[in-house]
Design an enzyme around this catalytic site. Sequence first.
Site, short mmCIF file in Angstrom:
data_model
loop_
_atom_site.label_atom_id
_atom_site.label_comp_id
_atom_site.label_asym_id
_atom_site.label_seq_id
_atom_site.Cartn_x
_atom_site.Cartn_y
_atom_site.Cartn_z
N ALA A 100 0.81 -1.21 0.00
CA ALA A 100 0.00 0.00 0.00
C ALA A 100 0.85 1.27 0.00
O ALA A 100 0.45 2.28 -0.57
CB ALA A 100 -0.94 -0.01 1.19
N THR A 101 2.02 1.21 0.61
CA THR A 101 2.87 2.41 0.60
C THR A 101 3.24 2.79 -0.82
O THR A 101 3.14 3.94 -1.24
CB THR A 101 4.13 2.19 1.46
OG1 THR A 101 3.72 2.08 2.82
CG2 THR A 101 5.11 3.34 1.33
N ASN A 161 -5.86 3.66 10.46
CA ASN A 161 -5.08 2.56 11.02
C ASN A 161 -4.87 2.68 12.52
O ASN A 161 -4.70 1.67 13.21
CB ASN A 161 -3.72 2.47 10.32
CG ASN A 161 -3.01 3.81 10.27
OD1 ASN A 161 -3.55 4.80 9.76
ND2 ASN A 161 -1.82 3.87 10.82
N GLN A 192 -6.89 -0.59 5.36
CA GLN A 192 -7.49 -1.21 6.55
C GLN A 192 -8.87 -1.80 6.30
O GLN A 192 -9.41 -2.48 7.17
CB GLN A 192 -7.58 -0.18 7.69
CG GLN A 192 -6.23 0.29 8.23
CD GLN A 192 -5.46 -0.79 8.97
OE1 GLN A 192 -6.03 -1.76 9.46
NE2 GLN A 192 -4.16 -0.62 9.08
N SER A 227 -3.42 -3.64 0.39
CA SER A 227 -2.25 -4.43 0.72
C SER A 227 -2.68 -5.84 1.12
O SER A 227 -3.78 -6.02 1.63
CB SER A 227 -1.55 -3.74 1.89
OG SER A 227 -0.50 -4.52 2.34
N ALA A 228 -1.81 -6.82 0.89
CA ALA A 228 -2.17 -8.21 1.20
C ALA A 228 -2.00 -8.55 2.67
O ALA A 228 -2.79 -9.31 3.24
CB ALA A 228 -1.32 -9.16 0.36
N HIS A 229 -0.97 -7.98 3.31
CA HIS A 229 -0.62 -8.50 4.64
C HIS A 229 -1.57 -8.05 5.75
O HIS A 229 -1.46 -8.53 6.88
CB HIS A 229 0.83 -8.16 4.98
CG HIS A 229 1.08 -6.75 5.37
ND1 HIS A 229 1.25 -6.38 6.68
CD2 HIS A 229 1.17 -5.63 4.65
CE1 HIS A 229 1.45 -5.07 6.73
NE2 HIS A 229 1.40 -4.59 5.51
N THR A 240 9.60 -6.93 -12.28
CA THR A 240 9.09 -8.29 -12.43
C THR A 240 7.98 -8.55 -11.42
O THR A 240 8.12 -8.22 -10.24
CB THR A 240 10.23 -9.29 -12.22
OG1 THR A 240 11.22 -9.03 -13.19
CG2 THR A 240 9.75 -10.73 -12.34
N CYS A 259 6.27 6.69 21.39
CA CYS A 259 7.39 6.66 22.31
C CYS A 259 8.33 5.50 22.03
O CYS A 259 9.50 5.56 22.33
CB CYS A 259 6.89 6.51 23.74
SG CYS A 259 7.12 7.98 24.71
#
Lengths: 407, 126
Positions: free
Chosen positions: A76-77, A156, A184, A204-206, A245, A331
């Site tokens: 996604a990034t 997120n 998300q 995104s897949a993960h 690829t 933090c």
Amino acid sequence: MNTPSSHIYLDSQATTSVDPQVLETMLPWFHEKFGNAASRSHSFGWEADKAVESARATLAAGIGAKSREILFTSGATESDNLAILGVAKMYASKGKHLITCVTEHKAVLDPMQALENDGWKITCLEVDENGCLSLDDLKNAIQENTVLVSIMHGNNEVGTVHPIAEIGAICREAGVLFHCDATQTFGKMPLDVEAMNIDLLSASAHKIYGPKGVGLLYVRRRNPRVRLTPIMHGGGHERGFRSGTLNVPGIVGLAKAFEVSQEGGAAEQSRIQELRNLLETKLFDALESVYLNGHPENRLDCCLNISFGFVEGESLIMGMPDIAVSSGSACTSASLEPSYVLRAMGVGDDLAHSSLRFGIGRWTTKEEIETVAETVIHAVNRLRDMSPLWEMDQEGIDLSTVQWAGH
Amino acid sequence: MGYSNKVIDHYENPRNVGSMDKDAADVGTGVVGAPECGDVMKLQIQVEDGVITDAKFKTFGCGSAIASSSLATEWLKGRTVTSASEIRNTDIVEELELPPVKIHCSVLAEDAIKQAIADYQTKQKS
């Protein structure tokens, strides 16, 4: 289903484990069927290409798109970067104004910042205390030279879900392209690029029990046809939009993960939401001075972000070493700055420092939720017993009136 | 997050958690930090004939902040006020093996010690 260790994993907005069904589907594409999908001269390539195109069709159909509108990326990034930088550069002669929102992921905000440094004008919409933007603000922000609006679907950190269909309608009426970061919500909430007037969509897949390192960008081809300037140059893969690829096992895994999520559908989401609500109820019943971050209703089913007054988030996490959660406060990174999302919602720095994000997932059990609730309650009470702020509050001192010797 | 065993030990078994009467003539109190910075330390000493007989702390902050103040109370007990004022944050960093990002916790502990001593000394003059 066992988690990889004895630890309880409650950080599903960060990532998820690959579903065994997904893994099984991916495995042949590493060794037996290892072809390059771009190889046109032999069956190894044809076979890989067929698998990629089958995955593309599945994913396109799942969001109301056409196969040719799906580009595969590394996640996604990259999709966010390609959408924002690609549109900005392609449409620079039309205008150099883009609109986004202050609670977006850094994968959107940072490319926007990069554009601003290069002379584009960026409007960053504010949010209310629930993390929602105002549709009127959006309408007012759109100008003659606006080329793109980029607004996320589900946040997120706090889980607030934006009214994407309404945002899409506003953009369409104004003739401005609309990019939606749906990382998300993809596979978890219904998405229809036609009904929602989405022109570009990142996923995104993960986050949906697929592998890391693969994602997609939906790019509308008709009404209007969206054009992009590529950010990666090379072999002209993905119709020239994204060279490199193709990650065949990843793409096969992404499509399978999406299918499995669709099969789980509303039943899985409601099971997850019930567990989320159980945890929320247990914590709110047992502890005072706890605050929900995010929209009370329009929120990701899996997400529970809570600030625990008078205790600090990192020390709280330290008190539950067998539970994987995320501190809303950054933090734990080197910055020591509290979350910009919570800040944007008007959460004071003290409460922003004391927030935890719980992410319920496919494998979370009721027993785990009960253990987590007990552990958190114990840790909060223990830390409050050694918190000077809690002591002052119990003595009736209004902490906002205290002169602190900040450092 | 790599905490040293010493930080974990102080976090899990904090020494001398508690409060003393801040109005007592033989008690010095130091409160440093701010909630919006993510750390507030309260450190108190009880002094008899120039020697610290007891020390207590309460801390809102990360594990390293809790450990720094817990360690400080351990070191303070039995010391003379003069010797206590010589405790440096670098001693705490060394003992707890704090990483650079957590050095501010030790600075806060040193400040708390100094403030507690100053508070005690002010009370003695009045």
